[in-house]
Write a protein that holds these residues in place. Structure first.
Motif, PDB file in Angstrom:
ATOM      1  N   ALA A 189     -46.925  -2.533 -19.393  1.00  0.00           N
ATOM      2  CA  ALA A 189     -46.348  -1.618 -20.275  1.00  0.00           C
ATOM      3  C   ALA A 189     -47.203  -1.127 -21.592  1.00  0.00           C
ATOM      4  CB  ALA A 189     -44.959  -1.907 -20.933  1.00  0.00           C
ATOM      5  N   HIS A 190     -47.670  -2.070 -22.199  1.00  0.00           N
ATOM      6  CA  HIS A 190     -48.553  -1.738 -23.160  1.00  0.00           C
ATOM      7  C   HIS A 190     -49.747  -0.988 -22.875  1.00  0.00           C
ATOM      8  CE1 HIS A 190     -50.684  -3.145 -27.181  1.00  0.00           C
ATOM      9  NE2 HIS A 190     -51.497  -2.392 -26.722  1.00  0.00           N
ATOM     10  N   HIS A 191     -50.303  -1.296 -21.571  1.00  0.00           N
ATOM     11  CA  HIS A 191     -51.312  -0.628 -20.950  1.00  0.00           C
ATOM     12  C   HIS A 191     -50.649   0.921 -20.743  1.00  0.00           C
ATOM     13  CE1 HIS A 191     -53.878  -4.183 -19.690  1.00  0.00           C
ATOM     14  NE2 HIS A 191     -54.158  -3.979 -21.132  1.00  0.00           N
ATOM     15  N   ALA A 245     -48.457   2.670 -22.050  1.00  0.00           N
ATOM     16  CA  ALA A 245     -48.199   3.459 -23.130  1.00  0.00           C
ATOM     17  C   ALA A 245     -49.720   4.007 -23.579  1.00  0.00           C
ATOM     18  CB  ALA A 245     -47.412   2.898 -24.052  1.00  0.00           C
ATOM     19  N   GLU A 246     -50.558   3.173 -23.691  1.00  0.00           N
ATOM     20  CA  GLU A 246     -51.887   3.392 -24.408  1.00  0.00           C
ATOM     21  C   GLU A 246     -52.670   4.514 -23.515  1.00  0.00           C
ATOM     22  OE1 GLU A 246     -53.369  -0.104 -25.967  1.00  0.00           O
ATOM     23  OE2 GLU A 246     -55.418   0.624 -26.108  1.00  0.00           O
ATOM     24  N   THR A 247     -52.488   4.400 -22.158  1.00  0.00           N
ATOM     25  CA  THR A 247     -53.402   5.293 -21.471  1.00  0.00           C
ATOM     26  C   THR A 247     -52.573   6.638 -21.579  1.00  0.00           C
ATOM     27  OG1 THR A 247     -52.049   4.736 -19.647  1.00  0.00           O
ATOM     28  CG2 THR A 247     -54.287   3.702 -19.429  1.00  0.00           C
ATOM     29  N   GLU A 287     -48.069   3.077 -34.542  1.00  0.00           N
ATOM     30  CA  GLU A 287     -49.006   3.267 -35.318  1.00  0.00           C
ATOM     31  C   GLU A 287     -50.228   3.137 -34.368  1.00  0.00           C
ATOM     32  OE1 GLU A 287     -48.747   0.986 -38.839  1.00  0.00           O
ATOM     33  OE2 GLU A 287     -47.061   2.307 -39.588  1.00  0.00           O
ATOM     34  N   HIS A 288     -50.505   1.925 -33.708  1.00  0.00           N
ATOM     35  CA  HIS A 288     -51.429   1.740 -32.654  1.00  0.00           C
ATOM     36  C   HIS A 288     -51.589   2.934 -31.750  1.00  0.00           C
ATOM     37  CE1 HIS A 288     -54.239  -0.604 -30.048  1.00  0.00           C
ATOM     38  NE2 HIS A 288     -53.056  -0.926 -29.354  1.00  0.00           N
ATOM     39  N   MET A 289     -50.519   3.709 -31.289  1.00  0.00           N
ATOM     40  CA  MET A 289     -50.409   4.722 -30.433  1.00  0.00           C
ATOM     41  C   MET A 289     -50.957   6.015 -31.096  1.00  0.00           C
ATOM     42  SD  MET A 289     -49.725   3.601 -27.344  1.00  0.00           S
ATOM     43  CE  MET A 289     -50.697   2.232 -28.008  1.00  0.00           C
TER      44      MET A 289
HETATM   45 MN   LIG Z   1     -53.572  -1.899 -27.297  1.00  0.00          MN
END
Ligand SMILES: [Mn+2]
Length: 195
Positions: free
Chosen positions: A159-161, A163-165, A37-39
Motif C-alpha cells: 500500500a505504501h508503494h 500511494a507513492e506511485t 508529508e512524504h506524499m
Molecule cells: Mn516511500
C-alpha cells in the motif's frame, strides 16, 4: 513569476500554502501527518514545484480534515499561480512504477472539476495514515484547482508503494500540464478562448 500564497482558516484547520510552479522541487512541510508529508514531498520533487505547506489541523480527531483541506488549499494555490493558462501545455500524463506497483495519472487543467479515482489499496492504513484519505486529498484538489484528474493505480500489493506511485505520477503529470508549450506562446490551449 508563477507563484501564489494561500491562507485558509476554518474551525477545523488553519492552513498556509505557498507555491512556485517554476521552482526546484523544494518542499517545506509541516502538517502533523508524516506519511502525508512524504506524499506531498513527491508532488514537489516530481512536479518541480517549490511547495511550502504549514497546516494546523484537528488531528486529535483524525487526519481527515487536515488532508482534505490541504488538498483544497493546494488546489487554490495552483489555480491562482497558473493564471490565465496562456501558453501552457494544459494536458499532462504520467505512468510511475515503484517495484511491483504502477499508477497512471492524467490531468487536464480544464477549468472544470472532475475526479475519476481507481485505487484498491491493499491495506486500510499505512502506519497511522488511512488510505481512504488519498481520495479526499485529490477530491479537494480538483474542486479548487478546477481540474480534471483521472487516477488509476493499475497494480501493486504494497500500500505504501501504491500511494507513492499515485503521488509521483500526479507530480509528473502536473509538471507536464503546467509546462510551457513554446509553439503555444501567448495562445490559449483551447478553441473556446478561455479555460
Ligand atoms: Mn516511500
Amino acid at each position: 513569476m508563477r507563484t501564489a500564497n494561500i491562507e485558509r482558516n476554518t474551525l477545523e484547520t488553519q492552513i498556509k500554502v505557498s507555491v512556485n510552479l517554476d521552482g526546484q522541487g523544494e518542499a517545506r512541510l509541516e502538517t502533523g501527518v508524516p506519511f502525508f508529508e512524504h506524499m506531498l514531498d513527491q508532488i514537489a520533487r516530481h512536479g518541480m514545484i517549490d511547495l511550502d505547506i504549514q497546516a494546523n489541523g484537528d488531528t486529535h480527531i483524525d487526519d481527515h480534515h487536515t488532508v482534505e483541506d490541504v488538498g483544497i488549499s493546494f488546489g487554490q494555490a495552483i489555480s491562482e499561480a497558473v493564471g490565465d493558462k496562456k501558453g501552457i501545455t494544459r494536458y499532462g500524463h504520467a505512468y510511475v512504477p515503484l517495484d511491483e506497483a504502477l499508477s497512471r495519472v492524467v490531468i487536464d487543467l480544464s477549468g472544470r472539476p472532475g475526479l475519476t479515482f481507481n485505487a484498491d489499496f491493499t491495506r486500510e492504513k499505512i502506519g497511522q495514515f488511512e488510505t481512504e484519505l488519498v481520495f479526499e486529498f485529490f477530491q479537494g484538489f480538483v474542486n479548487h484547482a478546477q481540474a480534471t484528474v483521472h487516477i488509476d493505480c493499475i497494480r501493486g500489493h504494497n500500500a505504501h508503494h501504491q500511494a507513492e506511485t499515485i503521488f509521483k505520477a500526479f507530480g509528473r503529470a502536473l509538471r507536464m500540464a503546467l509546462s510551457a508549450d513554446e509553439r503555444m506562446t501567448g495562445k490559449m490551449p483551447s478553441t473556446k478562448g478561455s479555460l
